[in-house]
Scaffold this motif. Structure first.
Motif, short mmCIF file in Angstrom:
data_model
loop_
_atom_site.label_atom_id
_atom_site.label_comp_id
_atom_site.label_asym_id
_atom_site.label_seq_id
_atom_site.Cartn_x
_atom_site.Cartn_y
_atom_site.Cartn_z
N UNK A 47 -43.81 -11.42 -13.70
CA UNK A 47 -43.04 -10.93 -14.57
C UNK A 47 -43.27 -11.72 -15.72
N UNK A 48 -43.45 -13.18 -15.49
CA UNK A 48 -43.43 -14.11 -16.59
C UNK A 48 -44.67 -13.85 -17.41
N UNK A 49 -45.94 -13.83 -16.56
CA UNK A 49 -47.11 -13.62 -17.03
C UNK A 49 -47.34 -12.16 -17.71
N UNK A 98 -35.45 -21.53 -5.40
CA UNK A 98 -35.33 -20.55 -6.66
C UNK A 98 -35.14 -21.64 -8.10
N UNK A 99 -34.24 -22.80 -7.75
CA UNK A 99 -34.14 -23.51 -9.08
C UNK A 99 -35.53 -24.24 -9.42
N UNK A 149 -41.03 -22.23 -14.63
CA UNK A 149 -41.06 -21.20 -15.64
C UNK A 149 -40.69 -22.04 -16.98
N UNK A 150 -39.84 -22.94 -16.81
CA UNK A 150 -39.42 -23.94 -18.06
C UNK A 150 -40.65 -24.51 -18.38
N UNK A 193 -42.72 -24.33 -22.05
CA UNK A 193 -42.43 -25.62 -23.08
C UNK A 193 -44.08 -25.91 -23.41
N UNK A 194 -45.24 -25.78 -22.13
CA UNK A 194 -46.35 -26.18 -22.53
C UNK A 194 -47.03 -25.04 -23.56
#
Length: 118
Positions: A36-38, A62-63, A69-70, A74-75
């Protein structure tokens, strides 16, 4: 008790891409989260919003996935915002200091408003 595996879908809104998350964010969630992020990232939004309204449970793994993802956000110099967390998970985000690196909002409207300003 069977795990409630994570399902994730992406919506594009003015201000950013929204990842609608449903189920549990645990060791079984990595594939769905990454996909989903991609998908969201491919739409090249300035911000990605994580919608936790449908999330039942987040464990320590999960954290760690959310921290991943963070790091990706940021990258790529992209804002990562969260909304819809229960009071319990708002506290978890504070304790783990995630809320220092990712803004947390009560609802989609306030998150999108901030994303549009950023």
């Amino acid at each position: 008790m069977p795990a409630n595996h994570l399902e994730a879908s992406v919506r594009l809104k003015p201000g950013g891409a929204v990842l609608d998350l449903h189920g549990e964010i645990n060791r079984f969630a990595q594939e769905a989260l990454d996909a989903a992020y991609a998908e969201a990232e491919a739409k090249d939004p300035e911000a990605i919003l994580l919608n936790f309204e449908g999330v039942d449970y987040i464990d320590s793994t999960g954290i760690a996935l959310i921290v991943g993802l963070l790091a990706r956000a940021r990258a790529s110099k992209r804002h990562l915002l969260a909304y819809g967390l229960s009071d319990h998970y708002v506290e978890v985000f504070k304790i783990t200091r995630l809320s220092e690196f990712m803004s947390v909002f009560p609802d989609e409207e306030s998150a999108l408003s901030e994303a549009s300003v950023s």
